[in-house]
Write a protein that holds these residues in place. Structure first.
Motif, short mmCIF file in Angstrom:
data_model
loop_
_atom_site.label_atom_id
_atom_site.label_comp_id
_atom_site.label_asym_id
_atom_site.label_seq_id
_atom_site.Cartn_x
_atom_site.Cartn_y
_atom_site.Cartn_z
N PRO A 1 8.43 -15.63 -0.45
CA PRO A 1 7.50 -16.83 -0.64
C PRO A 1 5.84 -16.08 -0.61
O PRO A 1 5.39 -15.02 -0.15
CB PRO A 1 7.88 -17.44 0.11
N SER A 2 5.11 -16.29 -0.76
CA SER A 2 3.63 -16.57 -0.83
C SER A 2 3.66 -16.43 0.68
O SER A 2 3.68 -17.52 0.96
CB SER A 2 2.70 -16.89 -1.82
N LEU A 3 2.57 -14.96 1.39
CA LEU A 3 1.54 -15.95 2.29
C LEU A 3 0.41 -15.81 2.25
O LEU A 3 -0.32 -15.07 1.27
CB LEU A 3 2.19 -14.34 3.28
N THR A 4 -0.30 -15.93 3.25
CA THR A 4 -1.76 -15.21 3.03
C THR A 4 -1.82 -13.82 3.56
O THR A 4 -1.09 -13.65 4.42
CB THR A 4 -2.39 -16.11 4.49
N LYS A 5 -3.28 -13.53 3.35
CA LYS A 5 -3.38 -12.08 4.34
C LYS A 5 -3.13 -12.12 5.19
O LYS A 5 -2.50 -11.00 5.89
CB LYS A 5 -4.63 -11.88 3.86
N TYR B 1 -2.51 -5.40 -0.59
CA TYR B 1 -1.66 -5.09 -2.21
C TYR B 1 -0.70 -6.55 -2.15
O TYR B 1 -0.68 -7.04 -3.16
CB TYR B 1 -1.15 -3.81 -2.00
N LEU B 2 -0.31 -6.88 -0.76
CA LEU B 2 0.68 -8.10 -0.87
C LEU B 2 0.17 -9.49 -0.72
O LEU B 2 0.87 -10.42 -1.31
CB LEU B 2 2.10 -7.93 0.68
N ALA B 3 -0.94 -9.68 -0.31
CA ALA B 3 -1.52 -10.56 -0.96
C ALA B 3 -2.47 -10.36 -2.70
O ALA B 3 -2.42 -12.08 -3.08
CB ALA B 3 -2.47 -10.93 -0.26
N GLY B 4 -2.64 -10.09 -2.91
CA GLY B 4 -2.74 -9.69 -4.75
C GLY B 4 -1.11 -9.79 -5.18
O GLY B 4 -1.60 -10.47 -5.91
N ILE B 5 -0.72 -9.63 -4.63
CA ILE B 5 0.66 -10.38 -5.24
C ILE B 5 1.85 -11.64 -5.20
O ILE B 5 2.49 -12.14 -6.06
CB ILE B 5 1.68 -8.99 -5.54
N LYS B 6 1.59 -11.59 -3.91
CA LYS B 6 2.09 -12.70 -3.58
C LYS B 6 1.63 -13.16 -2.12
O LYS B 6 1.67 -13.90 -1.09
CB LYS B 6 3.37 -11.98 -2.62
N GLY B 7 0.22 -14.03 -2.56
CA GLY B 7 -0.88 -14.16 -2.51
C GLY B 7 -1.19 -15.63 -1.84
O GLY B 7 0.01 -16.87 -3.03
N LYS B 8 -1.81 -16.14 -1.10
CA LYS B 8 -2.39 -17.31 -0.58
C LYS B 8 -2.98 -17.44 -0.33
O LYS B 8 -3.35 -16.74 1.24
CB LYS B 8 -1.09 -18.17 -0.57
N SER B 9 -4.18 -19.02 -0.26
CA SER B 9 -5.20 -18.64 1.03
C SER B 9 -5.24 -20.05 1.97
O SER B 9 -4.11 -20.75 1.67
CB SER B 9 -6.47 -19.29 -0.02
#
Lengths: 147, 351
Positions: free
Chosen positions: A106-110, A139-147
């Motif tokens: 799932p998307s995660l914050t940085k 990079y990971l927050a760029g492809i699977k990121g959320k704020s």
């Protein structure tokens, strides 16, 4: 033996991002798992062999026979998106697991990604330089990121 | 199979498989490995199982020795601790399984107790630790090992299986020997088992002390962000049930009976009852249960809605186990994504 085409049919589609198998490598696994042990009267090799002799050793006792097995694990043909920018995760992460592990998350914050990467470093001893962690998390927050 | 991860393999059983019967075919049985170094060849003549530690006589058993021990067979569900993790809200990291990180098989093998008795467990032993042939990629990373309390290990139900549904285990499912811990989550079902160590002190290895820990709360549930709660190693399974012949969005005819079918598991005991509700849990009607294959097996169930009215129809299913524990109506939550067992529902379109 039957190669179970139904293994691919009617797969439940869920709200989760899952990846159906259709790659030749994965079918190789199906072949291997479906392959019965070679009959005792023949010397046929298993469907997927790793260069072992055709006649596999067996152990028989109390009416049960167990046969040696060889199996080639499938390789992943998935890659991280982003071309050269993905090198930092390809180089640091894929020794222990294929890209699919990350691409299904799932998307995660940085900060959440930093926590995951640090868990891999400290708990699971991944040989990742501490100085690389922010760039990996970016990079990971760029492809699977959320704020 | 549904590919979650290629290496180390995480393979999920396609949901349609569970509608075909209570036993999961070996070639469609879910697969989960922790470390990427898994032997690709097992020589049955060279294989040895060590039994050591706090025992009178350390053993090195070959497969013929094990085949010669008294044989037992048991149907048992092997379910990942994190089965259904992908449905957690808020989402949590880890293998993003749907409901297919489980399977049910007839396991044939020997009692762990018989193996331990051959070695002779010394008085004062407290636990038994199990290690398989898989290894970490990085040498100083924690090797995957699990342990059971000595009384559990010697309860006569825990098995070492060499057959699964009448065939030798596939390599990916742990050939040649897999620990079978009926009613407990799959993390304890150590694959390619080749080392049994009797301990005279509690196991403090990473996979018992840190990983696979759950909140010591009802349903292992906490509020997202909550801290300071006590944790314990994950252990017994809890009841679950699912629809297998109806999926969200399925269209059914108004005024005609709707046949619902599915599977249930009791967890650490058998299935006592499965009930279905068409009014969001206000009233429940008992489902008919199929043949009982034993307390640790899936049980198939069927139930009917006699004459649905046009519009939407939501059905709920609930399992109550033989200890009297029923599935909850609200989903649990924990950071590991463990032990989901909320009542499942399916939304139908009646036209």
């Amino acid at each position: 033996m039957n190669i179970t085409a139904t293994a691919y049919a009617g797969v439940a589609v869920t709200t989760v991002t899952l990846f159906l198998i259709g790659t030749p490598a994965q079918r190789g696994r199906e072949l291997a798992l479906n392959a019965p042990p070679p009959p005792a009267s023949k010397t046929a090799a298993p469907a997927v062999a790793t260069g072992t002799p055709a006649a596999q050793p067996v152990v028989t006792a109390a009416g049960v026979t167990l046969r040696s097995v060889s199996f080639d694990f499938p390789t992943s043909d998935r890659a991280f998106p982003g071309g050269d920018s993905a090198a930092i995760v390809t180089n640091n992460c894929t020794a222990c697991h294929s890209p699919g592990m990350i691409l299904t998350q799932p998307s995660l914050t940085k900060a959440g990604w930093e926590e995951e990467v640090n868990k891999m470093r400290t708990t699971y001893k991944a040989p990742v330089d501490a100085a690389d962690v922010p760039a990996i998390a970016d990079y990971l927050a760029g492809i699977k990121g959320k704020s | 199979m549904v590919l979650q991860r290629t290496r180390p393999p995480l393979l999920e059983t396609p949901w349609a498989v569970f509608d075909r019967g209570v036993f999961t075919p070996n070639d469609q049985f879910f697969v989960r490995w922790h470390w990427a170094v898994v032997p690709q060849h097992v020589d049955v003549q060279a294989f040895r199982l060590a039994v050591r530690g706090s025992v009178n006589t350390p053993l090195s058993l070959n497969l013929a020795d094990i085949l010669a021990l008294p044989r037992v067979e048991m149907a048992a569900i092997n379910q990942c601790s994190g089965n259904s993790r992908g449905f957690f809200q808020p989402r949590v990291a880890g293998g993003q399984w749907a409901n297919g990180a489980m399977g049910n098989a007839k396991w044939t093998g020997v009692r762990l107790r018989d193996v331990l008795d051959r070695a002779g467990v010394k008085p004062g032993s407290v636990a038994v630790r199990f290690n398989g042939m898989d290894e970490p990629v990085v040498p100083d990373a924690p090797d995957f090992m699990k342990s059971l309390d000595i009384d559990h290990a010697r309860d006569g139900e825990v098995m070492l299986a060499y057959q699964m549904n009448g065939e030798q285990l596939p390599l990916l499912n742990g050939f040649p020997l897999r620990l079978i811990v009926p009613g407990w989550y799959s993390t304890y079902w150590v694959k390619m088992l080749n080392d049994i160590e009797v301990l005279d002190a509690p196991d403090d290895n990473y996979w018992m002390k840190v990983a696979y820990k759950i909140p010591d709360t009802p349903h292992a549930s906490v509020t997202p962000g909550e801290t300071g709660f006590k944790t314990v190693p994950i252990n017994r399974m809890v009841p679950r049930s699912w629809f297998t012949n109806l999926a969200d969005g399925a269209k059914v005819h108004a005024g005609s009976p709707v046949a619902a079918r599915g599977i249930a598991l009791g967890g650490d005991c058998g299935v006592k009852a499965v009930d279905m509700s068409a009014d969001n849990g206000a009233t429940w009607q008992p489902a008919t249960l199929s043949k009982d294959e034993g307390p640790y097996s899936f049980r198939q169930w069927t139930a009917f809605v006699p004459a649905p009215q046009p519009g939407g129809l939501e059905l709920l299913v609930r399992c109550t186990n033989t200890n009297g524990i029923a599935q909850p109506m609200d989903a649990n939550w924990n950071g590991g994504g463990f032990m989901r067992n909320v009542c499942e529902h399916v939304q139908l379109a009646v036209g």
